[in-house]
Structures are given as C-alpha cells and as structure tokens.
Design an enzyme around this catalytic site. Structure first.
Site, short mmCIF file in Angstrom:
data_model
loop_
_atom_site.label_atom_id
_atom_site.label_comp_id
_atom_site.label_asym_id
_atom_site.label_seq_id
_atom_site.Cartn_x
_atom_site.Cartn_y
_atom_site.Cartn_z
N SER A 195 0.82 -1.21 0.00
CA SER A 195 0.00 0.00 0.00
C SER A 195 0.85 1.26 0.00
CB SER A 195 -0.89 0.05 1.25
OG SER A 195 -1.88 -0.94 1.19
N PRO A 196 0.33 2.36 -0.58
CA PRO A 196 0.98 3.66 -0.38
C PRO A 196 0.89 4.03 1.10
CG PRO A 196 -0.77 3.76 -2.06
CD PRO A 196 -0.92 2.46 -1.35
N GLN B 183 1.38 7.22 -6.74
CA GLN B 183 0.07 7.75 -6.37
C GLN B 183 0.17 9.27 -6.29
OE1 GLN B 183 -1.66 7.79 -2.27
NE2 GLN B 183 -3.05 6.23 -3.09
N TYR C 260 -9.05 14.35 0.95
CA TYR C 260 -8.11 15.22 0.26
C TYR C 260 -8.84 15.99 -0.84
CZ TYR C 260 -4.61 12.63 2.91
OH TYR C 260 -3.88 12.06 3.93
N ARG D 90 -8.16 5.78 -6.30
CA ARG D 90 -8.53 5.45 -4.91
C ARG D 90 -9.69 6.34 -4.50
NH1 ARG D 90 -5.29 4.14 0.64
NH2 ARG D 90 -5.13 2.18 -0.49
N ARG E 152 0.08 -2.14 6.99
CA ARG E 152 0.84 -2.30 8.24
C ARG E 152 1.67 -3.58 8.29
NH1 ARG E 152 -3.77 0.52 9.60
NH2 ARG E 152 -3.42 2.46 10.75
#
Length: 772
Positions: free
Chosen positions: A420-421, A498, A580, A628, A722
């Site tokens: 993942s980013p 991304q 965002y 995303r 994680r």
C-alpha cells in the site's frame, strides 16, 4: 425459586428443564400460546458444539435429540445447469416439531408445569414469580412493553422468503438457484428426518412483486415455487404448515439486537431469551443454537452462584443476570455478524454474483459468504475440492489464488499483493532520498507484485506535511527515477506512483509529531471544494476553489503525471479519497458548492473526472491507472456504498482500469465498523456491480485473507499496509507459512528460503500433533 417462562420455544423449554434438574425444588412453569405438542416450521440446524454443551447438562435430552438427528457433511450447489459438491462441513438437523416435543416431554418428566393455549401479553400476570423468562419470540410482547429499557435495534431486511417443506430426502445441504424473467430465486434445502426436508425459498422484494406474489395466498405461492423449482423437485409437492399466517406466507427477516437483556419490573427480574433478544438469519442456521446456549449459560450462572454461596436468593439475581448478559452478548454478536454477512450475500447475489460468476467461483463465494470460513479452513474441510478450485482459478495446479498473475493493459503483476501507499513524511523539499530507496527497495525485494509510492504531491501547497514527497520539478523526478530504476534492476516487482493533493488536510505536522494538527509556522494557504476545517475548531480554514484554482491544479496534476512517466513508473493512481482535495468534491459532507461542481453526485464528480481525463491523456496509454476512493464516509448524509458504485462506473467510463476501495477519513464525525477485512465488502460490491477490477484494502493481514478475497471474486488485488511496515518480506513469509514453495526469492536471499519453509512446516506438524 418460582420461575415462569413465557414462550415454549427451545430457549424457554431448555432453561426450564435444566433448572428443574439442577434443583427439583424450583417451581417452574412454561406458558405457550399454541396447542399441546403443536408447533410450526420445519427443520432446524445447529452444531455439534451445542449438542456437547447440552449433553453435559442433561444427557437424556441430548440423547433423545441425537436419536432423531439427520447428519450430513456435504454442501451442494445447483446453479446454471451444474451440480457442484463440497464436503467436510458437518451439519446436524432435526424437525422443529420433533425438537420441541422432546423438550416438552422431558420438562413434563422432570416436573415442569406446561400451560398451553394461553396468550401472554404482560408479565403482570405472574406477580408472584421470582423470575420471569421472556422467550416469546421475534414479536415478543414483553420486549415491546419495555422497549425503552431493552432498547431493541430491529432491522427489517429487504428480501422475501417463504418457509416450506418437501417430502424428499436430500443427502446434502443444498442451495438451488433459478433465474426467471424477473430475477433470481434461491432455495435453501436440508433434510431433518428420513423423509422430509426444509425448503426455504427466497428472492428480492422487486422480483417478488414483479411476479405478483404479493397478491397470492399460501396455496398459490406454493404452486408458483413448485413451478420455479420443478426441475429439482421432480414432481415432489411443496408443503406449508404455517396455517397460523393469513394471506401471503412470505416474510421479511428481522434482525433483532437488544442493548439490555434484563430489567427489574418492581416485582421481579424479567429476562429476554432466544429470538426475543437476538435473531440470526437462516443463512447460517444459528437461531436455535443461540436459544439453547442462552438457556444453558443462564442456568450455568445459577449453578456457579449456588456452588459459591448456597441457595440463590432474589437479591443475588441482578449481579447474576449482569454476568449472564456480559458472557452471552460477546458470542451472540460474533454469530450475528457472521449471519449478517451471509444474509447480505443472499440479498445481493442475484444482482452481484449470479450472472457475473462462473459456477466454480460462485460456489467458492457461497461457501465463504459469512467470512467465518477461510481459504485454509476450506482446505481442512475438503482439500480435494479446494485443490480443484485453485487449479481452475489459476489455470494450473497447486497455485493459491494469491499467487496467480494479473494483467492490466501492458503490465502483468506476478501475484495479487500490493504494498500500500504509506506516508513516510521523510522527504526534503519534496525530494525523496536514501530513506525512500531503502524503504521501497526492501519491499520490492519482499515478494509483492506492486510497490506503491506514498501519496506524492503535485505542488508545494498540495502537501499534507513538509515531509511529503512531490513531483512538481525535475529534481524530484530524477530522485524518483533513481528508486524506480533500482526496483526494476534488483527485483521483478512493479512500482507505482500515487498522485494527490491534500486540500483542506494540508499544512499539518509530521505524522509522529501530531497527526492532522496544523503547523504552527511555515504553513501554506489551503483550498478545497468548499470552505472547511477538517478538525473543527483546530484545523486552518480552507477557502473554496475558484475556476482559476481548478485549472491550475489540473495543470499541476498533468505536469506531475508526465514526470512520473519520465521517471519510469509502471502504474499510476489518482488519489480521490480520505478527504483530500479531489475527495472533497465527491463527498456531500465537504462539497457545499452552488455551481455546476456541487449538488448532485453527477455535479460533484465533474471536477475529479476532469482531472482524471487530463491525467489519463498525459499518462502512457499502455500503462494502467487506478483511482482510490472513499467508498463510505461512515457519516449520516455522506457518501454511501451505493454512491461508490456510481462513482466507480463514472471513472470506468472515463478510462480507469481499477478502483482502489478505501473508506472514511473525510469527517471526524465518522463511525466506522472495524474488523477483519472490514473494507473488502466495498470492493466486492464495486467490482461485481460496476463491473470494474478492484483493489481491496483494510485489515488484510494473512495469506488466508488474500486467498479468500481473490478466490471469491471480491477483489482482483489486495493492498497490504501495516504488515508490510512490520515485515518488508511479508509476501515471501506468507508463502512459506502456507507451504507454497514455487515462489521465487531474490538470488542473494535464496539460502534463507528452505530454512523459513522448514520452520513453518515444523510448526504446522507440532500443531497437528497437539490437536490429536
């Protein structure tokens, strides 16, 4: 103690007989509205564990039930002209009438008083009782009377079902799917004695109404079902014993969950039990199991108290009942959550799976619908079936779904795992350095197919923090190119970029210095769809974007995209999630504009789609591009999963290849429901309703999770965050853990591969030995 059980279902009868056996001095009465030895419904299913528990309390009752059991191991799917079978599932069933008759007879033998033909509307009728058990079913009058205290959460589900029987013996738990001109019907079929089976027919409300079933009586509905399932019934008639129902016998399931399970009415405690306090959908058949285990646990609390301090008194009951609720509520919630997943699967299967999936994948999805049965658990149940499915899925034998390749445009990923980013807040003036080379390089060596760079910003004022990387100048491009080249030279992983703009969530501290907290100095002006503070009363206010701002931001995205292509990235993702900038246009929580970019979802999509179109044109056509999104705002009035499907359709039409299905982080008022693979349902829905490939995210931490998600068609790729922070070689480690040895390791690390595989093999052998 004088005890009255209102309702003679499994909970009330089982509690009465166990308590009477514990202490014959108890005066126990069960009051039932129906005739003696009469009941409605057909068969019920419960587990071996429940029977073992009951046997410890009353071996005679357990023995009588077991003597009447029908047992089967297999699940059969009848679908699209195919019959598929999987074994090792282990069900036991018994006729509901037979079960209650056994419990009634045992109660009478022990001295419990049974009163039939008596409708109870109030606990006032039993003022002299020391304890009242309200086991009066789904439509509990006692729960309704004290609703303010019990605080029931009652959700009526959309599907319609009719509970029928058939004088036909099925040798497996059978699911039958038939398509009609107005939609799909499904039947849940299982035997409960040597000649009779339960036959539950289910469909959506729209399909039910389109066929005019809302206007038919029981007999006409049965005739209709016989016609739909004629090929499977082979002349066998369907039967109903629901003569207590008037008009249509089609029902809507009600999920019931009470916050409080007992109260003191001023005379005595009143305790809800069984369906009066909780229900579990027939999709996993746990309603009777829960009722019996309620009875057993409450009796157990009496036993424990008596053993600790002698006779249980009226004064002991409040603490005893509190302990009972605390213990039972945990197990009930676990089963209700599993039942909810299974129920939702059947509610949407006609729209989401029946037409889209081949029988093999449909069967896998059906078997794992509750998310209680994992990929490796299926292997324990029926290794032959799962091995055959893996070979079908991978088009070659002995390849877990997690390790099958996936091709998008000109890019083929070696497996289904993405790093993942993950924000690292370690760039200097937007430029990445040695830290990022080590961070991303290590993970590229760790077996994942695609390593995503963290959100990279299109301008200095697009950053979340001063430590966020950028692509607004050529120096930054060249720094990224160094990392991209290293990944391509030293690994067979792909690397993705991304791109995003922080919007109203910008100008904040580094993550470990106070996440989302505004900078005290060195900040920059914030822009978003509409003026807002992400943290009310704390964050800096953003201003609403003007048309000139929108044009500038779009140009910045295009310039950054060109630099990403020049740096050699294999994949591009546009960040339209988490509150965002582009996300702020999509969500009605953050978009209050009154121009053509606000209001309806189509209008709110307008600017993100314009940015996407410009970026897609600038990005090489042979390379894939994902988007995303936040598929759920988790706030009343915010984006919903249904909105997310429409958003995905819009981006698909604009040229997106995949949707990366995250959620939340748009508003601090959010109330997400966390858990294992908790965001996967969004990916599932978008993939199978919008018809676009998806990336699943959120608490995916084991190979078992990835295999189950990919195999069931709930996503095409899984992004793992994680676990990759904790272990850069997470993918290689998980391959060794599940015994998949065909995976390739980087040449310098290969000497460690057999050792790690041997360690996991020894652990597995020791666990198997301990379990014998």
């Amino acid at each position: 103690m004088r005890i009255v059980c209102i309702g003679g279902g499994p909970a009330g009868l089982a509690f009465a007989l166990i308590m009477k056996k514990l202490d014959a001095r108890h005066e126990i009465t069960v009051v039932e509205r129906n005739h003696p030895y009469d009941t409605f419904g057909w068969g019920v299913v419960f587990s071996d564990a429940t029977m073992q528990n009951l046997r410890r309390w009353d071996a005679e009752t357990a023995g009588a039930i077991e003597a009447s059991f029908s047992h089967w191991d297999d699940i059969v799917l009848e679908f699209k002209g195919r019959s598929l079978r999987s074994g090792g599932h282990g069900f036991v069933g018994i006729g509901r009438k037979r079960l209650l008759n056994i419990l009634q007879a045992r109660c009478e033998a022990l001295g419990v008083q049974l009163l039939f033909d008596r409708e109870v509307r109030s606990d006032d009728e039993f003022a002299d009782a020391d304890l009242v058990i309200a086991s009066d079913g789904v439509n509990s009058a006692i729960r309704t009377r004290y609703a303010e205290t019990f605080k029931p959460d009652i959700v009526t589900r959309p599907n319609r079902f009719i509970w029928l029987g058939a004088k036909k013996r099925y040798d497996a738990f059978t699911f039958v799917f038939e398509k009609t001109e107005h939609g799909w019907f499904q039947a849940h079929v299982y035997k409960f004695d040597e000649e009779t089976s339960t036959f539950i027919v289910e469909c959506t409300e729209a399909t039910w109404r389109a066929h005019g079933l809302d206007k038919l009586d029981v007999e006409a509905s049965i005739a209709f079902c016989e016609q739909v399932f004629a090929r499977h019934l082979a002349g066998t008639a369907l039967l109903s014993n629901a003569r207590h129902l008037r008009g249509s016998a089609w029902l809507n399931f009600q999920r019931i969950r009470c916050e409080q399970w007992w109260l003191d009415n001023g005379r005595q405690p009143v305790v809800l039990m069984g369906d009066a306090v909780h229900t579990a959908h027939f999709a996993i058949g746990s309603g009777t199991k829960l009722a019996l285990e309620d009875a057993i646990e409450l009796a157990n609390q009496f036993k424990l108290k008596a053993e600790a301090g002698g006779t249980v008194t009226r004064e002991d009951l409040p603490a005893l009942l509190d302990r009972y609720q605390q213990i039972r509520a945990v197990e009930v919630l676990r089963l209700q959550n599993a039942a909810w997943n299974a129920m939702e699967w059947f509610e949407v299967c006609g729209q989401r799976y029946c037409d889209q999936l081949e029988p093999e994948q449909f069967m896998y999805s059906l078997l794992t619908r509750s998310q209680r049965i994992s990929h490796e658990n299926l292997r324990l149940r029926d290794a032959g079936w799962l091995g055959g499915y893996e070979a079908w899925f991978a088009k070659k034998p002995q390849t877990p779904p997690m390790f099958t390749p996936f091709t998008v445009r000109s890019v083929t990923l070696k497996n289904r795992v993405i790093v993942s980013p993950m924000a690292q807040y370690s760039a200097v003036d937007g430029s990445v350095g040695d830290y990022h080379l080590v961070h991303l390089g290590a993970r590229a060596m760790g077996g994942a197919a695609l390593v995503m760079a963290e959100m990279t910003c299109t301008s200095p004022d697009a950053r979340i923090t001063p430590g966020c990387p950028g692509l607004w100048n050529d120096t930054q491009r060249d720094a990224w190119a160094r990392i991209v080249d290293w990944v391509h030279d030293q690994s067979d992983a792909k690397i993705g970029m991304q791109l995003g703009h922080a919007g109203a969530k910008g100008a904040t501290n580094l993550g470990w210095e106070g996440i989302d907290q505004p900078l005290t100095s060195g900040g920059w002006p914030l822009i978003s769809a509409s003026p807002q503070q992400y943290l009310p009363g704390v964050s800096d206010w953003s201003r609403q974007m003007k048309r000139s701002d929108m044009e500038q931001v779009r140009s910045d995205f295009v310039a950054a995209t060109r630099r990403a292509a020049e740096a050699g990235f294999d994949w591009l993702e546009l960040h339209c999630a988490h509150g965002y900038l582009l996300s702020s246009f999509l969500s009605p929580l953050t978009n209050q504009r009154e121009d053509e970019y606000g209001g309806s979802l189509d209008n709110r999509l307008r600017y993100p789609l314009q940015v996407f179109a410009a970026v897609r044109e600038a990005w090489p056509q042979q390379l894939p591009m994902s988007v995303r999104i936040s598929a759920h705002d988790w706030v009343e009035g915010g984006l919903t999963p249904a909105d997310a499907v429409e958003i995905a359709r819009a981006f698909k039409a604009a040229g997106a290849d995949l949707i990366d299905c995250s959620s939340g982080q748009v508003s601090k008022a959010e109330r997400p429901t966390y858990g294992r693979m908790w965001q996967t349902p969004f990916s599932d829905r978008i993939r199978n309703e919008a018809g676009i490939a998806t990336i699943a995210v959120g608490a995916i931490s084991e190979a078992d999770h990835v295999n189950a998600i990919i195999a069931a068609g709930r996503a095409d790729l899984c992004a793992v965050a994680r676990p990759h922070l904790a272990n850069p070689a997470w993918t290689l480690t998980e391959a060794a853990r599940i015994g998949y040895t065909a995976i390739s390791w980087p040449a310098p690390y290969r000497s460690g591969k057999p050792q790690l595989e041997a360690i996991f093999q020894r652990e597995k052998a020791m666990q198997q030995g301990a379990g014998q």
